[in-house]
Design a protein around this motif. Structure first.
Motif, PDB file in Angstrom:
ATOM      1  N   GLN A  45       0.839  -1.193   0.000  1.00  0.00           N
ATOM      2  CA  GLN A  45       0.000   0.000   0.000  1.00  0.00           C
ATOM      3  C   GLN A  45       0.876   1.245   0.000  1.00  0.00           C
ATOM      4  OE1 GLN A  45      -2.903   0.037   3.105  1.00  0.00           O
ATOM      5  NE2 GLN A  45      -3.765   1.994   2.507  1.00  0.00           N
ATOM      6  N   VAL A  46       0.457   2.240  -0.773  1.00  0.00           N
ATOM      7  CA  VAL A  46       1.164   3.508  -0.838  1.00  0.00           C
ATOM      8  C   VAL A  46       0.375   4.529  -0.045  1.00  0.00           C
ATOM      9  CG1 VAL A  46       2.002   5.315  -2.370  1.00  0.00           C
ATOM     10  CG2 VAL A  46       2.063   2.931  -3.109  1.00  0.00           C
ATOM     11  N   GLN A  47       0.990   5.228   0.869  1.00  0.00           N
ATOM     12  CA  GLN A  47       0.329   6.257   1.636  1.00  0.00           C
ATOM     13  C   GLN A  47       0.984   7.596   1.351  1.00  0.00           C
ATOM     14  OE1 GLN A  47      -2.589   6.241   3.479  1.00  0.00           O
ATOM     15  NE2 GLN A  47      -2.140   8.397   3.070  1.00  0.00           N
ATOM     16  N   PRO A  48       0.408   8.378   0.433  1.00  0.00           N
ATOM     17  CA  PRO A  48       0.992   9.682   0.120  1.00  0.00           C
ATOM     18  C   PRO A  48       0.783  10.672   1.253  1.00  0.00           C
ATOM     19  CG  PRO A  48      -0.466   8.904  -1.639  1.00  0.00           C
ATOM     20  CD  PRO A  48      -0.732   8.069  -0.430  1.00  0.00           C
ATOM     21  N   VAL A  49       1.772  11.494   1.503  1.00  0.00           N
ATOM     22  CA  VAL A  49       1.683  12.550   2.507  1.00  0.00           C
ATOM     23  C   VAL A  49       2.194  13.842   1.871  1.00  0.00           C
ATOM     24  CG1 VAL A  49       2.433  13.362   4.761  1.00  0.00           C
ATOM     25  CG2 VAL A  49       2.024  10.918   4.395  1.00  0.00           C
ATOM     26  N   GLU A  50       1.299  14.825   1.762  1.00  0.00           N
ATOM     27  CA  GLU A  50       1.657  16.099   1.131  1.00  0.00           C
ATOM     28  C   GLU A  50       2.234  17.066   2.151  1.00  0.00           C
ATOM     29  OE1 GLU A  50      -2.398  14.774  -0.618  1.00  0.00           O
ATOM     30  OE2 GLU A  50      -1.483  15.018   1.364  1.00  0.00           O
ATOM     31  N   SER A  51       3.051  17.981   1.659  1.00  0.00           N
ATOM     32  CA  SER A  51       3.580  19.066   2.486  1.00  0.00           C
ATOM     33  C   SER A  51       3.916  20.235   1.568  1.00  0.00           C
ATOM     34  CB  SER A  51       4.808  18.622   3.273  1.00  0.00           C
ATOM     35  OG  SER A  51       5.845  18.241   2.395  1.00  0.00           O
ATOM     36  N   GLY A  52       4.094  21.404   2.162  1.00  0.00           N
ATOM     37  CA  GLY A  52       4.551  22.553   1.409  1.00  0.00           C
ATOM     38  C   GLY A  52       3.494  23.591   1.083  1.00  0.00           C
ATOM     39  N   GLY A  53       2.260  23.345   1.485  1.00  0.00           N
ATOM     40  CA  GLY A  53       1.226  24.334   1.227  1.00  0.00           C
ATOM     41  C   GLY A  53       1.415  25.572   2.098  1.00  0.00           C
ATOM     42  N   GLY A  54       0.616  26.599   1.814  1.00  0.00           N
ATOM     43  CA  GLY A  54       0.701  27.816   2.604  1.00  0.00           C
ATOM     44  C   GLY A  54       0.032  28.978   1.913  1.00  0.00           C
ATOM     45  N   LEU A  55       0.329  30.161   2.401  1.00  0.00           N
ATOM     46  CA  LEU A  55      -0.231  31.406   1.887  1.00  0.00           C
ATOM     47  C   LEU A  55       0.836  32.125   1.077  1.00  0.00           C
ATOM     48  CD1 LEU A  55      -2.426  33.628   1.838  1.00  0.00           C
ATOM     49  CD2 LEU A  55      -1.438  34.472   3.987  1.00  0.00           C
TER      50      LEU A  55
ATOM     51  N   TYR B 251       4.350   3.241  -9.558  1.00  0.00           N
ATOM     52  CA  TYR B 251       3.112   4.005  -9.471  1.00  0.00           C
ATOM     53  C   TYR B 251       3.217   5.334 -10.215  1.00  0.00           C
ATOM     54  CZ  TYR B 251       1.561   0.863  -5.765  1.00  0.00           C
ATOM     55  OH  TYR B 251       1.168  -0.238  -5.063  1.00  0.00           O
ATOM     56  N   ALA B 252       2.258   5.570 -11.106  1.00  0.00           N
ATOM     57  CA  ALA B 252       2.084   6.918 -11.618  1.00  0.00           C
ATOM     58  C   ALA B 252       1.501   7.768 -10.487  1.00  0.00           C
ATOM     59  CB  ALA B 252       1.145   6.925 -12.816  1.00  0.00           C
ATOM     60  N   MET B 253       1.846   9.054 -10.491  1.00  0.00           N
ATOM     61  CA  MET B 253       1.385   9.947  -9.434  1.00  0.00           C
ATOM     62  C   MET B 253       0.636  11.125 -10.036  1.00  0.00           C
ATOM     63  SD  MET B 253       2.484   8.453  -6.695  1.00  0.00           S
ATOM     64  CE  MET B 253       2.253   9.732  -5.453  1.00  0.00           C
ATOM     65  N   GLY B 254      -0.365  11.564  -9.314  1.00  0.00           N
ATOM     66  CA  GLY B 254      -1.151  12.696  -9.798  1.00  0.00           C
ATOM     67  C   GLY B 254      -1.353  13.726  -8.712  1.00  0.00           C
ATOM     68  N   TRP B 255      -1.578  14.942  -9.161  1.00  0.00           N
ATOM     69  CA  TRP B 255      -1.963  16.038  -8.259  1.00  0.00           C
ATOM     70  C   TRP B 255      -3.363  16.503  -8.667  1.00  0.00           C
ATOM     71  CZ3 TRP B 255       0.537  17.634  -3.962  1.00  0.00           C
ATOM     72  CH2 TRP B 255       1.882  17.312  -3.810  1.00  0.00           C
ATOM     73  N   PHE B 256      -4.202  16.653  -7.675  1.00  0.00           N
ATOM     74  CA  PHE B 256      -5.560  17.148  -7.861  1.00  0.00           C
ATOM     75  C   PHE B 256      -5.768  18.311  -6.897  1.00  0.00           C
ATOM     76  CE2 PHE B 256      -7.524  13.814 -10.501  1.00  0.00           C
ATOM     77  CZ  PHE B 256      -6.529  12.854 -10.445  1.00  0.00           C
ATOM     78  N   ARG B 257      -6.799  19.083  -7.143  1.00  0.00           N
ATOM     79  CA  ARG B 257      -7.132  20.161  -6.218  1.00  0.00           C
ATOM     80  C   ARG B 257      -8.640  20.323  -6.129  1.00  0.00           C
ATOM     81  NH1 ARG B 257      -4.890  25.395  -9.673  1.00  0.00           N
ATOM     82  NH2 ARG B 257      -6.553  25.432 -11.261  1.00  0.00           N
ATOM     83  N   GLN B 258      -9.060  20.856  -5.011  1.00  0.00           N
ATOM     84  CA  GLN B 258     -10.479  21.122  -4.808  1.00  0.00           C
ATOM     85  C   GLN B 258     -10.642  22.452  -4.101  1.00  0.00           C
ATOM     86  OE1 GLN B 258     -12.740  18.051  -2.804  1.00  0.00           O
ATOM     87  NE2 GLN B 258     -14.629  18.790  -3.743  1.00  0.00           N
ATOM     88  N   ALA B 259     -11.289  23.375  -4.777  1.00  0.00           N
ATOM     89  CA  ALA B 259     -11.590  24.678  -4.206  1.00  0.00           C
ATOM     90  C   ALA B 259     -12.961  24.617  -3.531  1.00  0.00           C
ATOM     91  CB  ALA B 259     -11.575  25.733  -5.302  1.00  0.00           C
ATOM     92  N   PRO B 260     -13.213  25.511  -2.595  1.00  0.00           N
ATOM     93  CA  PRO B 260     -14.509  25.507  -1.901  1.00  0.00           C
ATOM     94  C   PRO B 260     -15.664  25.622  -2.885  1.00  0.00           C
ATOM     95  CG  PRO B 260     -12.975  26.938  -0.765  1.00  0.00           C
ATOM     96  CD  PRO B 260     -12.306  26.532  -2.045  1.00  0.00           C
ATOM     97  N   GLY B 261     -16.627  24.722  -2.730  1.00  0.00           N
ATOM     98  CA  GLY B 261     -17.805  24.768  -3.575  1.00  0.00           C
ATOM     99  C   GLY B 261     -17.613  24.237  -4.974  1.00  0.00           C
TER     100      GLY B 261
ATOM    101  N   ALA C  60      -1.978  11.798  -5.264  1.00  0.00           N
ATOM    102  CA  ALA C  60      -2.593  10.489  -5.381  1.00  0.00           C
ATOM    103  C   ALA C  60      -1.677   9.544  -6.147  1.00  0.00           C
ATOM    104  CB  ALA C  60      -3.940  10.598  -6.084  1.00  0.00           C
ATOM    105  N   ALA C  61      -1.762   8.273  -5.807  1.00  0.00           N
ATOM    106  CA  ALA C  61      -0.950   7.241  -6.452  1.00  0.00           C
ATOM    107  C   ALA C  61      -1.838   6.296  -7.239  1.00  0.00           C
ATOM    108  CB  ALA C  61      -0.152   6.471  -5.411  1.00  0.00           C
ATOM    109  N   ARG C  62      -1.397   5.974  -8.423  1.00  0.00           N
ATOM    110  CA  ARG C  62      -2.146   5.081  -9.298  1.00  0.00           C
ATOM    111  C   ARG C  62      -1.336   3.815  -9.532  1.00  0.00           C
ATOM    112  NH1 ARG C  62      -3.400   5.167 -15.702  1.00  0.00           N
ATOM    113  NH2 ARG C  62      -5.325   3.948 -15.617  1.00  0.00           N
TER     114      ARG C  62
ATOM    115  N   TRP D 141      -4.721   8.107  -1.744  1.00  0.00           N
ATOM    116  CA  TRP D 141      -4.799   9.555  -1.672  1.00  0.00           C
ATOM    117  C   TRP D 141      -4.190  10.077  -0.372  1.00  0.00           C
ATOM    118  CZ3 TRP D 141      -7.100  12.724  -5.388  1.00  0.00           C
ATOM    119  CH2 TRP D 141      -7.699  12.049  -6.452  1.00  0.00           C
ATOM    120  N   GLY D 142      -3.574  11.252  -0.472  1.00  0.00           N
ATOM    121  CA  GLY D 142      -3.115  11.924   0.722  1.00  0.00           C
ATOM    122  C   GLY D 142      -4.231  12.727   1.359  1.00  0.00           C
TER     123      GLY D 142
END
Length: 124
Positions: free
Chosen positions: A1-11, A32-42, A97-99, A114-115
């Motif tokens: 199992q792959v457990q992604p952990v993200e870091s580096g976000g901020g303002l 594993y291929a890796m992907g980045w996704f994002r979700q904005a409010p709403g 995310a890991a595929r 998914w992280g």
């Protein structure tokens, strides 16, 4: 199992840069291929970009093409998302995310692991 952990976000201010990292806990990370996704409010989650298992291929959403760059270091089990020329509309929670495939997937359902996500906020 792959457990992604993200870091580096901020303002960051518009026009600035951030680099997100995603560390994964598996020796066979390079399968594993890796992907980045994002979700904005709403809004729905959207694909940002992806990288194949060996790093030879990348894909980007049109909205980030030319500004974001994905890379990976398989020796460190880590994938990166370099974000330049950030805009307020890039504000979102970013997920790694890991595929279980060598090839990039463009849809969220193609990814197995998914992280927890990291918040990126771009002020105007």
């Amino acid at each position: 199992q792959v457990q992604p952990v993200e870091s580096g976000g901020g303002l960051v201010q518009a026009g600035g840069s951030l680099r997100l990292s995603c560390a994964a806990s598996r020796r066979t990370f390079d399968n594993y291929a890796m992907g980045w996704f994002r979700q904005a409010p709403g809004k729905d989650r959207e694909f940002v970009g992806g990288i194949s298992a060996n790093g030879g291929n990348t894909a980007y959403a049109d909205s980030v093409k030319g500004r974001f760059t994905i890379s990976r270091d398989n020796a460190k089990n880590t994938v990166y998302l370099q974000m330049n020329s950030l805009k307020p509309e890039d504000t979102a929670v970013y997920y790694c995310a890991a595929r279980g495939s060598w090839r990039i997937g463009l849809q969220g359902y193609e990814y197995n692991y998914w992280g927890q996500g990291t918040q990126v906020t771009v002020s105007s």
